[in-house]
Write a protein that holds these residues in place. Structure first.
Motif, PDB file in Angstrom:
ATOM      1  N   LEU A 124     -71.988  50.715 -64.801  1.00  0.00           N
ATOM      2  CA  LEU A 124     -71.267  51.966 -65.024  1.00  0.00           C
ATOM      3  C   LEU A 124     -72.247  53.120 -65.179  1.00  0.00           C
ATOM      4  O   LEU A 124     -73.249  52.999 -65.896  1.00  0.00           O
ATOM      5  N   HIS A 125     -71.929  54.205 -64.502  1.00  0.00           N
ATOM      6  CA  HIS A 125     -72.672  55.448 -64.673  1.00  0.00           C
ATOM      7  C   HIS A 125     -71.691  56.469 -65.239  1.00  0.00           C
ATOM      8  O   HIS A 125     -70.679  56.783 -64.600  1.00  0.00           O
ATOM      9  N   ASN A 159     -81.570  55.795 -85.598  1.00  0.00           N
ATOM     10  CA  ASN A 159     -80.541  56.374 -84.743  1.00  0.00           C
ATOM     11  C   ASN A 159     -80.350  55.522 -83.493  1.00  0.00           C
ATOM     12  O   ASN A 159     -81.148  54.645 -83.184  1.00  0.00           O
ATOM     13  N   TYR A 160     -79.305  55.824 -82.740  1.00  0.00           N
ATOM     14  CA  TYR A 160     -79.036  55.070 -81.528  1.00  0.00           C
ATOM     15  C   TYR A 160     -78.561  56.039 -80.460  1.00  0.00           C
ATOM     16  O   TYR A 160     -78.124  57.156 -80.727  1.00  0.00           O
ATOM     17  N   PHE A 161     -78.658  55.609 -79.215  1.00  0.00           N
ATOM     18  CA  PHE A 161     -78.135  56.404 -78.110  1.00  0.00           C
ATOM     19  C   PHE A 161     -76.853  55.778 -77.588  1.00  0.00           C
ATOM     20  O   PHE A 161     -75.824  56.420 -77.501  1.00  0.00           O
ATOM     21  N   TYR A 162     -76.901  54.488 -77.252  1.00  0.00           N
ATOM     22  CA  TYR A 162     -75.700  53.777 -76.812  1.00  0.00           C
ATOM     23  C   TYR A 162     -74.949  53.229 -78.023  1.00  0.00           C
ATOM     24  O   TYR A 162     -75.553  52.864 -79.033  1.00  0.00           O
ATOM     25  N   PHE A 201     -67.041  51.661 -75.677  1.00  0.00           N
ATOM     26  CA  PHE A 201     -68.444  52.014 -75.452  1.00  0.00           C
ATOM     27  C   PHE A 201     -68.572  53.530 -75.377  1.00  0.00           C
ATOM     28  O   PHE A 201     -67.614  54.246 -75.070  1.00  0.00           O
ATOM     29  N   GLY A 202     -69.763  54.010 -75.635  1.00  0.00           N
ATOM     30  CA  GLY A 202     -70.023  55.440 -75.556  1.00  0.00           C
ATOM     31  C   GLY A 202     -71.483  55.722 -75.823  1.00  0.00           C
ATOM     32  O   GLY A 202     -72.313  54.816 -75.891  1.00  0.00           O
ATOM     33  N   ILE A 203     -71.793  57.014 -75.983  1.00  0.00           N
ATOM     34  CA  ILE A 203     -73.159  57.401 -76.297  1.00  0.00           C
ATOM     35  C   ILE A 203     -73.143  58.454 -77.393  1.00  0.00           C
ATOM     36  O   ILE A 203     -72.132  59.110 -77.639  1.00  0.00           O
ATOM     37  N   ALA A 213     -75.139  58.233 -69.014  1.00  0.00           N
ATOM     38  CA  ALA A 213     -75.468  56.919 -69.567  1.00  0.00           C
ATOM     39  C   ALA A 213     -75.278  55.864 -68.494  1.00  0.00           C
ATOM     40  O   ALA A 213     -74.420  55.994 -67.619  1.00  0.00           O
ATOM     41  N   TYR A 214     -76.083  54.820 -68.580  1.00  0.00           N
ATOM     42  CA  TYR A 214     -76.010  53.714 -67.638  1.00  0.00           C
ATOM     43  C   TYR A 214     -75.729  52.443 -68.427  1.00  0.00           C
ATOM     44  O   TYR A 214     -76.501  52.065 -69.305  1.00  0.00           O
ATOM     45  N   LEU A 215     -74.621  51.786 -68.120  1.00  0.00           N
ATOM     46  CA  LEU A 215     -74.209  50.615 -68.879  1.00  0.00           C
ATOM     47  C   LEU A 215     -73.925  49.436 -67.960  1.00  0.00           C
ATOM     48  O   LEU A 215     -73.676  49.603 -66.758  1.00  0.00           O
TER      49      LEU A 215
END
Length: 667
Positions: free
Chosen positions: A451-452, A486-489, A500-502, A511-513
């Motif tokens: 996923l993009h 901290n986190y990004f994803y 899911f998210g960022i 984001a690339y998942l």
């Protein structure tokens, strides 16, 4: 004197008050000090795509509701952090278990520590526990055999769990104890072999010949000498090295040597080695003879690894034992083997394919949502210039300077209107998602969805995955600098659904998942027949399909293969024919920079997205190791099954592939 007495009296009074307070205060309640939560984590048998972690939370206190957060503190800080949250309700005395599945794609090292925290509202942590190197409990690792009369003293060569980067992967070392009876039998399991403090003349000729062939086939042999040089080299005549004499430790003081490596070596007996056939290079850092030997490599050290291991920390000159073994012994000698087969393009694995090719391809796939603010920038720049000296000079020229304070708000309103008009195309009502699912028609248990995602906001966002998905996480590393913790994803499980998210640091951040689907497998097959026809026994019509022959380094793209159709390849339109591997070993570089660019910028731009999805399918299959010498057919189709069951703008594709075997090579 009087002042000193007063000071002493004050001190005594304060001390007495402190003692009284301590005596009056109740003792801590032992029961209250008891752990309220018991947290445990263990690795489960893993799939090809994920690390599976079973988390157990036991509540020994009052009823509790909150979330359990799992994060990997990776030793490589550039990897994008991902927080995995599971919403929990734990009545008093209850125990709950749940599984967290983490995609392997960007976990570059298993050396990291798993942190599990229990959080209440506003992410307040009330309990936590660390699990160092938990992922290594399930990783097979790089197998190193040790042939020595002092095996226990050489076990430090596993570097305490640190990873070795070898053949495009980073894995911990797993040790195997060998002897003269099992050496020949265990050789095929090994990638590295250390011989030190062992009388090799006891090995029979058949075992020595097997050892020489093992090196030729890609094994890395490391021989320690030092005080044991003559015994260790005595039965290894195929190496072509002999020991002239053994020199006592030089014992030079640390301040008199140039480097810490010199200091280490000066504490050890060193063997003078003679290369009888001038076959080896002299590696100064390791004081070793080293060389490639067909697909493998040999490193013969002037010192004994047994004697090196006995050096205390104070004698290592500032170099840790694990660091020395990793950086100045194994990595250097292994590099000789790498150089002998580094041109083998088929050794590219997930790290390269996903972080490089996938990144480029999916950026192109999402290109229609990439926003170009250059027009707005020019409008704002012109406004800033015009509202200042430009407007003043114009009014002065027409002798209407007194109109300046009227024209400023009028000009501002006009500019606002122009910015609004030019920016209408930049409106983003919800997150944009581009997804590509890659499935093997013979085995869909490890189907992957990439996923993009692009969102306009500055705040954290989340989307709900479709019901059949059972894991999601980051797909490629992101070079973000975040504060500790901290986190990004962000992945969250609520009930039986995944979100899911960022947590973005700027607007319009993408984001690339990677997600995994657990639904019924696709039925049907794709077959290339011996008469050079292709059969599509699936329910899907493929606007484009690829035939990939990695053995011949060929890639061909054809158009329009209908569901249920059998047709000669010669009757189909061949849209592209080129190399799979570029001149520098880049996967599909010609495909990306020539064919795909032509599609995106030429007359056939409307098919650019689907061609990009096909390219991602080819890259993903290649990265999974399914392409060696086997020919593979990959079809791509617009997918009606959405990956995201939430408000978003999603464009989805599906790639289905079948592995034919090497007899179906294309020309």
């Amino acid at each position: 004197m009087s002042n000193n007495r007063k000071t002493a009296k004050k001190f005594i009074v304060v001390w007495l008050l402190a003692v009284i307070c301590c005596l009056c205060c109740p003792l801590p309640d032992i029961a209250a000090a008891k752990e309220r939560f018991i947290i445990d984590a263990q690795m489960l048998p893993s799939t090809k795509q994920t690390y599976d972690i079973l988390v157990t939370i036991e509540n020994q206190g009052e009823d509790w509701e909150g979330a359990a957060r799992l994060m990997l503190d990776n030793v490589y800080r550039e990897s994008g952090k991902c927080a995995y949250d599971t919403v929990l309700s734990l009545p008093q005395g209850s125990t709950k278990q749940f599984t967290i599945r983490m995609p392997k794609a960007t976990i570059e090292s298993t050396e990291g520590t798993i942190h599990i925290s229990l959080m209440e509202k506003e992410n307040k942590i009330i309990a936590s526990k660390e699990f160092p190197r938990l992922l290594q409990n399930i990783v097979e690792g790089i197998k190193m055999g040790i042939l020595s009369d002092s095996y226990a003293a050489l076990t430090y060569l596993d570097m305490g769990g640190r990873e070795l980067y070898y053949h495009n992967r980073s894995l911990p070392i797993r040790l195997l104890q060998l002897n003269q009876d099992n050496l020949k039998m265990r050789l095929p399991e090994l990638e590295l072999l250390v011989i030190d403090n062992f009388h090799t003349e006891v090995l029979d000729n058949e075992t020595v010949d097997a050892l020489a062939h093992w090196v030729d086939d890609g094994g890395v042999l490391i021989v320690g000498t030092g005080s044991y040089a003559k015994d260790t080299l005595g039965g290894l005549g195929f190496l072509g090295v002999e020991c002239r004499k053994i020199n006592a430790p030089a014992g030079i003081e640390q301040e008199n040597v140039i480097s810490s490596y010199d200091y280490v070596m000066n504490q050890l007996p060193l063997a003078e080695l003679r290369d009888k056939n001038s076959f080896y290079e002299i590696d100064a850092d390791n004081i070793a003879l080293a060389a490639s030997q067909n697909s493998g490599s040999v490193g013969i050290l002037s010192y004994s690894l047994l004697e090196f291991g006995k050096l205390g920390v104070e004698n290592l000159g500032g170099v840790t034992q694990e660091g020395y073994v990793k950086n100045y012994l194994l990595s250097i000698i292994c590099s000789y083997a790498d150089s002998s087969d580094g041109s083998d393009a088929y050794d590219f694995l997930n790290t390269y394919a996903v972080s490089s090719t996938f990144n480029r391809l999916l950026r192109i796939l999402g290109n229609s949502s990439r926003l170009d603010f250059s027009v707005l920038q020019w409008l704002i720049a012109l406004y800033v210039i015009f509202i200042g000296p430009g407007l003043y000079l114009i009014l002065r020229f027409i002798k209407k300077r007194d109109w300046y304070w009227i024209m400023v708000p009028v000009t501002t309103l006009i500019t606002v209107f122009l910015v609004y008009w030019a920016g209408r195309g930049f409106e983003v009502d919800s997150t944009s998602v581009y997804s590509v699912t890659i499935e093997n028609l013979a085995d869909t248990q490890n189907a992957i969805t990439y996923l993009h995602c692009l969102d306009a906001g500055h705040k954290e966002w989340e989307l709900r995955l479709a019901k059949e998905y059972d894991y999601v996480g980051s797909a490629i590393k992101k070079d973000y600098t975040t504060a500790e913790g901290n986190y990004f994803y962000h992945v969250q499980k609520k009930g039986d659904r995944l979100y899911f998210g960022i947590n973005p640091t700027t607007g319009f951040e993408d984001a690339y998942l990677q997600a995994g689907v657990a639904k019924e497998p696709e039925s049907g097959s794709l077959i290339i027949n011996n008469d050079e026809t292709i059969s599509n026994f699936t329910e899907h019509t493929f606007p484009y399909f690829a035939i990939v022959d990695p053995d011949g380094d060929r890639l061909k793209i054809y158009e329009n293969l209908s569901a249920g159709e059998t047709i000669a390849l010669s009757e189909l339109k061949e849209d592209y024919s080129g190399k799979l591997i570029g001149r520098r070993g880049d996967i599909m570089s010609d495909y990306i920079y020539n064919y795909l660019d032509d599609k995106l910028h030429g007359q056939d731009a409307e098919n650019g997205n689907i061609i990009t999805a096909l390219g991602l399918g080819i890259t993903s299959v290649y990265a999974q190791g399914n392409l060696k010498k086997d020919t593979v057919v990959i079809g791509v189709t617009p997918d009606w099954d959405k990956v995201v069951d939430d408000k978003c703008n999603e464009v989805s594709y599906r790639c289905l592939y079948a592995v034919m075997g090497d007899k179906y090579a294309i020309h």
